[in-house]
Design an enzyme around this catalytic site. Structure first.
Site, PDB file in Angstrom:
ATOM      1  N   GLU A   1       0.834  -1.205   0.000  1.00 14.57           N
ATOM      2  CA  GLU A   1       0.000   0.000   0.000  1.00 14.57           C
ATOM      3  C   GLU A   1       0.869   1.255   0.000  1.00 14.57           C
ATOM      4  OE1 GLU A   1      -0.525  -2.642   1.961  1.00 14.57           O
ATOM      5  OE2 GLU A   1      -2.408  -3.385   1.109  1.00 14.57           O
TER       6      GLU A   1
ATOM      7  N   HIS B   1     -11.642  -5.769   8.116  1.00 13.84           N
ATOM      8  CA  HIS B   1     -12.370  -5.564   6.861  1.00 13.84           C
ATOM      9  C   HIS B   1     -13.628  -4.753   7.148  1.00 13.84           C
ATOM     10  CE1 HIS B   1      -9.953  -9.194   6.098  1.00 13.84           C
ATOM     11  NE2 HIS B   1      -9.915  -8.800   4.861  1.00 13.84           N
TER      12      HIS B   1
END
Lengths: 325, 401
Positions: free
Chosen positions: A60, A130
């Site tokens: 990322e 999540h």
């Protein structure tokens, strides 16, 4: 017009922007041939080639670092972070680079063309990693814009605006309603104003403010409250930074009460900022303390997801408490 | 990896180049020998004349004066910091050949993304004394508008990206910038400078890997100068320097003597050609030594010996290059002394001038946060202006404007 779900609307916006500007490039983990883990980038590689829609290695900080350089060069990157929960390795690149590039160079260079897309939020049995709603972290960064759509129509128009806006935008997508939210969406290109809230429903007794998937939740609570003859005005904030103080104030001048709902934990959540500003701007108009219906100050729990969520019932109870104050 | 004919067919491409063995074996550091390219020895003698790069007299002199100027600027600005005229400075002393030698092998269209000790590249590109000073005094003539500490230069016209302090952030950015250059069909690459300490940051690994996988025409230029502030390389990594990592990422790699201008120039020239022709990254590890302190806030006597420093003084890159120039009869000592004396005066004059120039007006505080200032910044500015007007003596830089 065509019937689309939120994902299809995002895909439509990506296609539109890539057709209109060949400098637009879409990349991230699994976004290439596979089309992304949620299929938001389906068919882009086939349509526009591997040069403009590609997989990146699993990093990322690398994705956003790369995107920053690409934007500074003059291209128009749309970088995907697969889940909002995984954006934190890129936090330094966003805080210190994306957002400060224009300022530190006196406007010589900037990352204005960058858009970061990321799914966020709970309600999908995703547990700690999540489910998070990290918008408040990014609302604390001068130089960034933060945008969250609530349905397919808003998603396409706001995403196209985000891509074309000459400022870096973090575009957060409520993944819980990726497929559940379906609506009529123009197949043609259109833009919706950034920094502008949307009055979803007018009312007179209390203003309910939310964004993303929580707009549906406050709508449900409002329907319950209507049965008690409480008239709710519902506002979707849409842009977290900069946010539309004017529209919220206008509403509170009228209703004299405000409830803010968000999924993220209560302490330091964006509701705190809104509450502070509204008590400053509307102090003499308020007939009750501003109510915040938010996630708990705990990590996002899996087994107790339903209990954690600031759902319609918690919102309904808070509406009644505020009216009875 | 080479496809070996005797290998067994494998199902997945990630095994296609893998040979099979039948003995428990560990791969050890040092199995791959990464030598250091040296074309000029410490006495200024060519080690392999056939490999000496083609450098004309004019370019050779420009390289020399750029190195000399960089050192003069460093000396003067360290002095200014000691006098309290600027808050901070960071010198390049000892590393001039690595910086100027590499910058000299680039095209002016190539983007330079530096760490912070690469003022020599700016000197070579033609950054003027007054431009250095305007940045260091954060005055209103600095195109970066005086928003960053001294030495955080940036100049769009010279393709020199504005520096940011966090280490290594420029590495994946360089991959992205280079990818954009390639996609836009530019005949240009990006060079990215960083130190061996910064190469411990995650951004290094992310950036190098992405550049390799996404075929980015970039040169990653590591100045391995022995120390990250006080931390020596043996406490920074256990592998074979930074060069060994390039090989791990599938990036073409070369290690050079960073105090040898000719080696640095030759390596960078080749790296640029390959990066452009094959759309790929190249890693250069320049072995050098920071003769200066890390910055004006640092005192190296706390972590290294005088003996060590003296040893490296003997390898001074400027002296070495001068010996080579002398051998070619290209060194004009009186002309060089005149240049240096002129440069000293120019630096002093520009310094005195720049410190008199005011900072940007107060209104500028909200510019460039966004493309145009949004409502909340305008509101905050207006409140600030009223406050400054009430207590003007407390805010002398802006209240009188």
């Amino acid at each position: 017009m065509a019937k689309m779900n939120l994902l299809q609307a995002i895909n439509s916006a990506l296609i539109s922007s890539m057709e209109q500007d060949e400098r637009v490039m879409v990349f991230g983990e699994d976004v290439g041939h596979f089309g992304g883990v949620f299929r938001a980038t389906s068919n882009l590689q086939e349509k526009f080639g591997k040069g403009r829609c590609f997989n990146t290695p699993l990093t990322e900080q690398g994705i956003i670092g790369f995107a920053n350089g690409l934007a500074a060069q003059g291209s128009v990157p749309i970088a995907e972070i697969q889940f909002g929960d995984y954006i934190f390795p890129a936090f330094d690149q966003i805080v210190n680079e994306t957002a400060k590039w224009r300022y530190r160079s006196g406007g010589q260079f900037s990352c204005g063309t960058l858009t970061i897309r990321t799914p966020y939020g709970g309600g999908i049995a995703g547990g700690h990693y999540h489910s998070q709603s990290p918008e408040a972290f990014f609302a604390h960064i001068p130089g960034m814009k933060v945008v969250i759509p609530r349905n397919p129509y808003q998603a396409k128009g706001l995403l196209l605006s985000s891509v074309r806006d000459d400022n870096p935008v973090l575009f957060m997508e409520p993944k819980k309603i990726y497929r559940a939210s379906v609506g009529e969406v123009p197949e043609t290109d259109y833009e919706l104003l950034l920094g502008k809230a949307d009055v979803v429903k007018e009312g007179t007794d209390i203003t309910l403010l939310a964004w993303g998937a929580q707009v549906e939740v406050v709508e449900k609570a409002a329907m319950m409250a209507e049965k008690d003859s409480i008239s709710c005005e519902i506002i979707d904030l849409q842009s977290i930074l900069p946010w539309d103080v004017e529209t919220v104030c206008e509403s509170v001048y009228k209703t004299n009460r405000l409830l803010i709902n968000h999924e993220a934990p209560l302490t330091g959540g964006f509701a705190s900022e809104i509450a502070a500003t509204i008590q400053q701007e509307c102090f003499l108009y308020l007939e009750a303390p501003i109510a915040r219906v938010c996630g708990l100050d705990t990590p996002y729990p899996l087994a107790h997801e339903k209990e954690y969520m600031p759902d319609h019932l918690k919102t309904y109870e808070a509406i009644k408490r505020t009216l009875d104050y | 990896m080479q496809n070996k004919s005797n290998k067994l067919p494998q199902e997945r491409n990630h095994l296609s180049g893998v040979e099979i063995n039948h003995k428990v074996n560990l791969i050890e550091n040092g199995l791959i020998d990464i030598p250091m390219l040296q074309l000029l020895d410490e006495h200024g003698k060519e080690t392999n004349p056939k490999a000496t790069p083609d450098i004309a007299e004019g370019l050779a002199n420009k390289i020399l004066t750029s190195m000399e100027y960089t050192r003069l600027l460093d000396e003067r600005m360290i002095g200014s910091q000691r006098q309290g005229r600027i808050s901070f400075y960071l010198a390049c002393k000892g590393e001039e050949a690595a910086i100027v030698g590499s910058a000299a092998a680039l095209s002016d269209d190539d983007m330079i993304m530096s760490q912070y000790r690469e003022q020599g590249a700016l000197v070579f590109r033609g950054y003027k004394t007054e431009q250095f000073m305007n940045q260091m005094f954060s005055n209103q003539l600095d195109p970066n508008k005086g928003r960053q500490m001294p030495i955080h230069y940036g100049d769009k016209a010279l393709n020199f990206m504005t520096i940011s302090s966090p280490l290594g952030t420029q590495i994946p950015q360089a991959s992205g910038y280079a990818y954009g250059q390639k996609m836009a069909g530019k005949e240009a690459i990006t060079i990215c400078y960083f130190g061996e300490g910064a190469a411990s940051e995650g951004d290094f690994h992310a950036g190098l890997n992405m550049a390799a996988v996404l075929n980015c025409p970039a040169i990653f230029f590591c100045r391995n100068n022995g120390y990250a502030i006080s931390t020596p390389t043996e406490e920074q990594f256990a592998g074979d320097g930074i060069a060994s990592r390039g090989i791990g990422y599938g990036v073409r790699t070369i290690r050079v003597d960073g105090n040898d201008v000719l080696a640095v120039f030759a390596a960078t020239k080749l790296a640029r050609e390959i990066a452009l022709k094959e759309a790929c990254p190249v890693l250069i590890e320049a072995m050098t030594y920071r003769l200066a302190a890390h910055s004006t806030s640092d005192d190296p006597s706390g972590y290294r010996s005088k003996d060590e420093e003296a040893k490296w003084q003997q390898k001074d890159p400027i002296e070495r290059f001068k010996k080579w120039l002398d051998g070619k009869k290209w060194l004009n000592e009186p002309a060089l002394e005149a240049y240096k004396s002129n440069a000293r005066e120019e630096i002093l004059a520009a310094l005195k001038k720049a410190e008199q120039v005011p900072v940007n007006p107060l209104e500028d505080i909200i510019e460039d946060v966004y493309d145009t200032p949004p409502w909340h910044l305008k509101k905050q500015l207006s409140e600030l202006q009223q406050h400054v007007a009430k207590y003007p003596q407390h805010y002398p830089k802006t209240s009188g404007r």
